[in-house]
Design an enzyme around this catalytic site. Sequence first.
Site, short mmCIF file in Angstrom:
data_model
loop_
_atom_site.label_atom_id
_atom_site.label_comp_id
_atom_site.label_asym_id
_atom_site.label_seq_id
_atom_site.Cartn_x
_atom_site.Cartn_y
_atom_site.Cartn_z
CE LYS A 141 -5.04 0.75 0.80
NZ LYS A 141 -6.15 0.05 0.15
N GLY A 188 -19.83 7.16 5.58
CA GLY A 188 -18.90 7.73 4.19
C GLY A 188 -19.54 7.72 2.89
N GLY A 232 -18.97 8.12 -0.24
CA GLY A 232 -18.27 8.13 -0.85
C GLY A 232 -17.97 7.45 -2.54
CB VAL A 276 -16.89 2.13 -1.78
CG1 VAL A 276 -17.27 0.61 -1.08
CG2 VAL A 276 -15.67 2.08 -1.90
P1 NAI Z 1 -13.39 8.16 -0.26
O1 NAI Z 1 -12.91 8.82 -0.38
O2 NAI Z 1 -13.96 8.04 -2.49
O3 NAI Z 1 -15.28 8.14 0.34
C1 NAI Z 1 -14.75 7.82 1.83
C2 NAI Z 1 -15.89 9.14 1.91
O4 NAI Z 1 -15.62 8.97 3.85
C3 NAI Z 1 -15.53 10.77 1.65
O5 NAI Z 1 -16.61 10.80 1.23
C4 NAI Z 1 -15.17 11.74 2.97
O6 NAI Z 1 -15.84 12.14 3.21
C5 NAI Z 1 -15.97 10.49 4.31
N1 NAI Z 1 -15.15 10.88 5.40
C6 NAI Z 1 -13.79 10.60 5.96
N2 NAI Z 1 -13.61 10.87 7.30
C7 NAI Z 1 -15.31 10.07 7.92
C8 NAI Z 1 -16.05 10.02 9.01
N3 NAI Z 1 -15.46 10.45 9.80
N4 NAI Z 1 -17.40 10.30 8.59
C9 NAI Z 1 -18.09 10.29 7.74
N5 NAI Z 1 -17.48 10.07 6.79
C10 NAI Z 1 -16.45 10.59 6.85
O7 NAI Z 1 -13.45 6.59 -0.62
P2 NAI Z 1 -13.85 5.54 -0.72
O8 NAI Z 1 -12.86 4.44 -2.18
O9 NAI Z 1 -15.24 5.01 -0.79
O10 NAI Z 1 -13.09 4.29 0.34
C11 NAI Z 1 -14.02 4.09 1.48
C12 NAI Z 1 -13.54 3.04 2.65
O11 NAI Z 1 -13.50 1.85 1.53
C13 NAI Z 1 -12.13 3.45 3.18
O12 NAI Z 1 -11.63 3.11 3.70
C14 NAI Z 1 -11.30 2.56 1.74
O13 NAI Z 1 -9.63 1.72 1.88
C15 NAI Z 1 -12.26 1.39 1.63
N6 NAI Z 1 -11.78 0.58 0.82
C16 NAI Z 1 -12.23 1.06 -1.03
C17 NAI Z 1 -12.44 0.45 -1.62
C18 NAI Z 1 -12.38 0.87 -3.50
O14 NAI Z 1 -12.84 -0.26 -4.26
N7 NAI Z 1 -12.49 2.06 -3.27
C19 NAI Z 1 -11.70 -1.35 -1.53
C20 NAI Z 1 -11.61 -1.23 -0.30
C21 NAI Z 1 -11.51 -0.57 0.28
#
Ligand code: NAI
Length: 350
Positions: A78, A179, A181, A183
Amino acid sequence: MFELPSFDGHETVKWVFDPETGLRAIIAVHSTVRGPGLGGCRVWNYAHSSEALVDALRLSQGMSMKSAMADLPFGGGKAVILGPIPEARRAAQFQAFGRAVAALDGHYVTAEDVGAAVADMEHVSRQTDFVTGLPSQAGAVGGNPAPFTARGVLRGIEVVALRVLDRSDLDGVRVAVQGTGSVGGLLSEMLAERGAKLILADIDMARSADLARRLDAQVAETDEVLTADVDILAPCALGAVITEDLVPEIRAKAIAGAANNQLATPMVGARLAESGITFAPDYVINAGGLVAVAAEYTGVEDLDTVLADVDAIGPRLDTLLAQATEDGTAPDRLADRLAREKILAERARI
Ligand code: NAI
């Protein structure tokens, strides 16, 4: 670094500073025993570089476990880029990052994670072939892994609903998503389509409010969502959100979400099990994106094959939860043991 609990025998940790672009990054490669260390690149504004190091180590170790549990021919790695990245330097910083990835000579393969997009990986790809999650045609294998991750998490939530709530559909099942975002947003849409009643929270309140309006969902404060009165809690933001102190406050019967490293410490899994809260180990349920980027990297072209592999997350989680119940073990502990056994078996074989 060697004394940190999160170090866990990492093979390589590379600190990167590029004076031309100002890039500051850490690339952690936990294990290449099963194959190249595959894992995304996170961009985050860390308060201190020691925090970035721990994040990189924990995430990279989790990728080794994720690949092993999904039976993929990859190890775990990572990267984190210490933000903020000035917009004008974004392309140059990702190219500098690409050169750092290239220098690891295939021990690490990068992709998207929080804060990094497909366009960023295109910049990386100008400097190295050790990158995946690159743009693809609609309906083809490749591109943003988030839709595959969301699909896999949905399969896991379906399994959990059946096991814990005795429900074969999600109509009326109450789910809190932290969250919204890439996913979490897609997952919320899939859940809403199936009739689930949603409570959404995001630190970007406009984002969660917009989505809630579209999906006829409720909005909660980011600190309240984890203890909302729901059936299932889906953490889809950052890691370490489930702490020992929080466990007695959690009202959900199960935790099943996309975020990596949801448990703040290994003890939390045991506390959840004692409290009768079923935990779907994060690296088992959120492996859909990894399955997709691994398929893209290894040249799998048939989308149906990839989707079938993502859907296999459901039965895999079901078997794991059944065995954990039978053994009287916390599911996260069992998953750790099984993943480590797979890595050790491969080490003994080579
Ligand atoms: P992203 O950056 O698109 O979305 C994350 C969201 O969480 C953002 O909207 C952000 O504003 C929000 N956020 C951050 N801290 C917060 C809090 N304390 N309370 C509420 N909302 C908060 O990221 P993504 O890609 O959606 O990933 C989300 C999680 O899933 C991460 O932990 C990532 O490592 C994990 N993940 C993602 C994968 C992917 O395919 N994108 C694959 C496997 C795991």
